[in-house]
Design a protein around this motif. Sequence first.
Motif, PDB file in Angstrom:
ATOM      1  N   CYS A  54     161.998  33.271 -24.113  1.00  0.00           N
ATOM      2  CA  CYS A  54     161.660  33.354 -22.686  1.00  0.00           C
ATOM      3  C   CYS A  54     160.157  33.302 -22.465  1.00  0.00           C
ATOM      4  O   CYS A  54     159.666  32.600 -21.598  1.00  0.00           O
ATOM      5  CB  CYS A  54     162.192  34.638 -22.079  1.00  0.00           C
ATOM      6  SG  CYS A  54     163.952  34.907 -22.277  1.00  0.00           S
ATOM      7  N   GLU A  55     159.417  34.086 -23.263  1.00  0.00           N
ATOM      8  CA  GLU A  55     157.976  34.191 -23.051  1.00  0.00           C
ATOM      9  C   GLU A  55     157.201  33.415 -24.118  1.00  0.00           C
ATOM     10  O   GLU A  55     155.972  33.494 -24.176  1.00  0.00           O
ATOM     11  CB  GLU A  55     157.549  35.657 -23.045  1.00  0.00           C
ATOM     12  CG  GLU A  55     158.160  36.473 -21.906  1.00  0.00           C
ATOM     13  CD  GLU A  55     157.573  36.113 -20.542  1.00  0.00           C
ATOM     14  OE1 GLU A  55     156.395  35.734 -20.471  1.00  0.00           O
ATOM     15  OE2 GLU A  55     158.313  36.210 -19.547  1.00  0.00           O
ATOM     16  N   PHE A  66     152.276  44.400 -25.048  1.00  0.00           N
ATOM     17  CA  PHE A  66     151.066  43.684 -25.416  1.00  0.00           C
ATOM     18  C   PHE A  66     151.250  42.169 -25.356  1.00  0.00           C
ATOM     19  O   PHE A  66     150.357  41.452 -24.918  1.00  0.00           O
ATOM     20  CB  PHE A  66     150.645  44.106 -26.832  1.00  0.00           C
ATOM     21  CG  PHE A  66     149.204  43.848 -27.127  1.00  0.00           C
ATOM     22  CD1 PHE A  66     148.220  44.598 -26.500  1.00  0.00           C
ATOM     23  CD2 PHE A  66     148.815  42.870 -28.022  1.00  0.00           C
ATOM     24  CE1 PHE A  66     146.889  44.371 -26.757  1.00  0.00           C
ATOM     25  CE2 PHE A  66     147.483  42.634 -28.288  1.00  0.00           C
ATOM     26  CZ  PHE A  66     146.517  43.381 -27.658  1.00  0.00           C
ATOM     27  N   ARG A  69     154.230  40.502 -24.098  1.00  0.00           N
ATOM     28  CA  ARG A  69     155.279  40.123 -23.154  1.00  0.00           C
ATOM     29  C   ARG A  69     156.562  39.693 -23.876  1.00  0.00           C
ATOM     30  O   ARG A  69     157.523  39.261 -23.250  1.00  0.00           O
ATOM     31  CB  ARG A  69     154.833  38.996 -22.204  1.00  0.00           C
ATOM     32  CG  ARG A  69     153.714  39.384 -21.277  1.00  0.00           C
ATOM     33  CD  ARG A  69     153.565  38.393 -20.140  1.00  0.00           C
ATOM     34  NE  ARG A  69     154.810  38.178 -19.410  1.00  0.00           N
ATOM     35  CZ  ARG A  69     155.269  38.988 -18.478  1.00  0.00           C
ATOM     36  NH1 ARG A  69     154.600  40.052 -18.139  1.00  0.00           N
ATOM     37  NH2 ARG A  69     156.409  38.722 -17.875  1.00  0.00           N
ATOM     38  N   MET A 118     160.121  40.408 -22.398  1.00  0.00           N
ATOM     39  CA  MET A 118     159.993  40.718 -20.971  1.00  0.00           C
ATOM     40  C   MET A 118     160.593  39.633 -20.085  1.00  0.00           C
ATOM     41  O   MET A 118     160.531  39.716 -18.867  1.00  0.00           O
ATOM     42  CB  MET A 118     158.524  40.891 -20.592  1.00  0.00           C
ATOM     43  CG  MET A 118     157.974  42.234 -20.959  1.00  0.00           C
ATOM     44  SD  MET A 118     156.487  42.528 -20.002  1.00  0.00           S
ATOM     45  CE  MET A 118     156.014  44.134 -20.631  1.00  0.00           C
ATOM     46  N   GLY A 119     161.154  38.603 -20.686  1.00  0.00           N
ATOM     47  CA  GLY A 119     161.676  37.495 -19.892  1.00  0.00           C
ATOM     48  C   GLY A 119     163.081  37.760 -19.387  1.00  0.00           C
ATOM     49  O   GLY A 119     163.590  38.869 -19.514  1.00  0.00           O
ATOM     50  N   PRO A 120     163.685  36.734 -18.809  1.00  0.00           N
ATOM     51  CA  PRO A 120     164.993  36.889 -18.177  1.00  0.00           C
ATOM     52  C   PRO A 120     166.099  37.400 -19.108  1.00  0.00           C
ATOM     53  O   PRO A 120     167.038  38.019 -18.646  1.00  0.00           O
ATOM     54  CB  PRO A 120     165.321  35.475 -17.681  1.00  0.00           C
ATOM     55  CG  PRO A 120     163.995  34.798 -17.545  1.00  0.00           C
ATOM     56  CD  PRO A 120     163.112  35.404 -18.597  1.00  0.00           C
ATOM     57  N   GLN A 150     165.879  39.729 -21.191  1.00  0.00           N
ATOM     58  CA  GLN A 150     165.683  41.168 -21.392  1.00  0.00           C
ATOM     59  C   GLN A 150     165.627  41.553 -22.870  1.00  0.00           C
ATOM     60  O   GLN A 150     165.989  42.663 -23.232  1.00  0.00           O
ATOM     61  CB  GLN A 150     166.810  41.958 -20.713  1.00  0.00           C
ATOM     62  CG  GLN A 150     166.585  42.223 -19.257  1.00  0.00           C
ATOM     63  CD  GLN A 150     165.666  43.417 -19.046  1.00  0.00           C
ATOM     64  OE1 GLN A 150     164.780  43.697 -19.844  1.00  0.00           O
ATOM     65  NE2 GLN A 150     165.851  44.118 -17.959  1.00  0.00           N
ATOM     66  N   ARG A 192     165.531  47.910 -19.683  1.00  0.00           N
ATOM     67  CA  ARG A 192     165.343  48.252 -18.270  1.00  0.00           C
ATOM     68  C   ARG A 192     166.342  47.483 -17.425  1.00  0.00           C
ATOM     69  O   ARG A 192     166.639  46.318 -17.719  1.00  0.00           O
ATOM     70  CB  ARG A 192     163.930  47.834 -17.822  1.00  0.00           C
ATOM     71  CG  ARG A 192     162.809  48.299 -18.713  1.00  0.00           C
ATOM     72  CD  ARG A 192     162.660  49.774 -18.655  1.00  0.00           C
ATOM     73  NE  ARG A 192     161.343  50.206 -19.132  1.00  0.00           N
ATOM     74  CZ  ARG A 192     161.005  51.474 -19.226  1.00  0.00           C
ATOM     75  NH1 ARG A 192     161.844  52.415 -18.889  1.00  0.00           N
ATOM     76  NH2 ARG A 192     159.806  51.807 -19.664  1.00  0.00           N
ATOM     77  N   PRO A 226     169.178  39.217 -14.824  1.00  0.00           N
ATOM     78  CA  PRO A 226     168.476  39.025 -13.553  1.00  0.00           C
ATOM     79  C   PRO A 226     169.436  38.937 -12.354  1.00  0.00           C
ATOM     80  O   PRO A 226     170.521  38.373 -12.463  1.00  0.00           O
ATOM     81  CB  PRO A 226     167.749  37.696 -13.760  1.00  0.00           C
ATOM     82  CG  PRO A 226     167.578  37.578 -15.234  1.00  0.00           C
ATOM     83  CD  PRO A 226     168.801  38.209 -15.832  1.00  0.00           C
TER      84      PRO A 226
END
Lengths: 468, 382
Positions: free
Chosen positions: A380-381, A405, A407, A410-412, A414, A443, A448
């Motif tokens: 994702c990132e 630090f 990412r 952190m993308g879709p 998760q 989280r 999404p």
Amino acid sequence: MKTVDLAIVGAGPAGMVAASEARGHGLSVAVLDEQEAPGGQIYRAVEAVAAQAPERLALLGEDYAHGRRLAENFRVSGAEHIDRALVWQLEPNGLWYLRDEVCHELKANRILLASGAIERPVPIPGWTRPGVMTAGGVQILLKSSGVVPDGRVVLAGNGPLLYLLAAQLLAAGCRIGALVETVPYARYLEAVPHLPAALGSGYLSKGVRLLRHLRSSGTRIYRNARDLRVEGEQHAEALCFHAGGHEVRLDSDLIVLHEGVIPNQQLTRALGCVHRWDDGQKCFRPETDEWGNTSVEDVLTVGDGAGIGGALAAEHAGRLAALEVARSLGYLQTRERDRLSTSSRRQLNKLLQGRRFLEVLYAPPEERQSPPDETLVCRCEEVTAGQVRTAVRTGCTGPNQVKAFTRCGMGPCQGRMCGNTVSAIVAETQGITMEECGYYRIRPPIKPIPLAALAAAEVDCELDDVAQ
Amino acid sequence: MTGKPASGTTDLAVIGGGLHGCSLALQAALKGLSVVVLEKDSIARHASGVNAGGVRRLGRHPAEIPLSLASMRMWHEIEELVHDDCGFQVSGQVKVAETEGEMGNLRLRAEQLRSQGYEHEVLLDGEELYRLLPALKRGCPGGLACLDDGFAEPYRTTQAFRRRAEALGVRFLEKTRVLSLEARCSGCRLSTSSGELEAGVVANCAGAWAARICEQLGEPVPLEPIAPMMTVTQRLPFFVKPVVGTTGRLLSFKQMPNGTVLIGGGHRGRAEPQHNGTALDFRRLIRNVQIAADLFPSVRGARIIRCWAGIEARMPDDIPVISRSSTASNVLHAFGFSAHGFQLGPVVGRLMSELIVSGESSLSLKPFSITRFQRDRPAATS
């Protein structure tokens, strides 16, 4: 807002059986599932295939057809089936889900997570290029729409699903260019002690049959392959690897990667359940007791999401969890629960013992735990293994620090795709165990969701905007 | 790096490895002190690592303005200080008035600041507002702005302070919990989960956990652990440059350099400091998202990728404690930043180090005294 006795997430074998069993004891049950019909990944679209495409039912095999009976029982059980429902947030006694772009909340006295497995990512250089798929992805196309890949197909990796897919593709008329096995030779010896237990489980004879079929079809089989990488600029063009002392390059239009399945931890992690590293299965799994109770009160988990046991084991575990929930809510006496669980308990134990052979033989190769620096870890990132290593060396002590630090995760998705790999790289670089290293904090939303759907949700209490 | 036992002696022991603790460690090291930072989890684990990253002078409490202005000057030269640009971007910060009534309040605020000699907040009329924020919903009469404000990357920033401090010899002990603190005239004795430590001075920068230290010193404080919630969307085409806040409702809204949109503003979940946890309150979070979608209709089509909350300390008057201890001469406090401490990080470390080295700080810290909560004394703030 509605409250049910038991909310089950996932309508695969564990969820379907648990729902039917719990209904049998009088509980109110809701089953939430992302698909249009019950079945889970293993029995995806089994009702529709049986009704509309019997020839496809035959080529998918009798194990697949078995799911039809589970779905029938589930349909008549009286459990509410909330289909096309994306569960995106869990709390100990409730959950939020998205259906038709609208957010709903459901309260439940008990929650049973039966969200199954995901394929273990196979992070090799080039694995994110178009033209590379997972075995599960190919199977979804085959089951739900009968789509068969054409051109030069190469299957690479290990594990029962890879051989099963090969057999299904052959039956569907697909030509398989080669099967590239990543099982190190040493694994065969390591697995021998577990052979006797596997003999009784039925797994072995099935595997032998699949392999024989593959060989007789003329599929070229490479063994002990390592240093896998995908070559190609825009699109994957070839799979390259070392095998038998040679560098091999197989031109291919489609490369199918698979190295087994691991529990889908997103839901149990999001709820804060304690997880342990299972060194046999080489994956994190939620800690449970023999009934599926997790470390979080009123939350249970069974099936492959609680540790890989396969579809049949999931049925029995689903039944046991339903009996336990019925007991804990006062629908059953403890004595009755124990009496009703005897047969499922026995069969579950037998099935699980048989798995050990497969776990040892098909453990992911060491090189997958430590991908070369240039390998993309987080699709994702777009974070590479090398970037993760650098982050650890500059002070990121765990996966969550690496995430903050770089990412990474952190993308879709998760972190579903990169979580295990990042933990493995952090553990290796720091010289600590996977258990010590841990995993991402997950989280919400678990997947999404549209902002408009959340904004449209009705807030049923007065909120003071400024002073809280 | 980590894991060395916390034994021996040091000039300064900092409790808490958040931004304020790291900033103080760096400044003290620059002044030649030996420093140990004791962090019970990992550096920037809580509010310092997961906050919205606003570098904002706009809308500050009057008592904080001198500190905020001084800190802003440090932000503009942050790379010289910590050898990392911390992802700091000057984007401007804008507070939108949605009604004429709110506009009146902003005018009043601007006048008050001007009468005190401050020029950093400027009024925007409708035309200026929409030139800065073309994607804003129609019908807003104007706003108040600090055009040199911006935002930075919180985790990266805190780590940058830590790394710079480490390069100057500061020892960071992670996973090291302070079990007890004994302050004597000659110095302080700290018992930690990884050993005993003697320190000339102790600084309590323990954020939401700072009240425990105060209790041990016999000066309890009314600290409330809070968990402000944040939401981030998928990447979107660029449509808003400044960080946007509201006047009558709770919202903070900004688009990050990678295109994701960060929505916050202080809607709270539940803080569970005893086990480092937070629980989101989706009813309040939905309210937050509704306000965002109301102000910026184009964000309605986005997907939400992640929601979270960090644990932060709030004081009843919403300004921090930056103060000497009232009971122990060699202990200092800096905590309770009430969800707006990130921008103050650079200057608070500097002022605290001045207090330690020379006994005085170059800016008055009187409004932030810990004594303001003691019943038998008059409040120090206006």
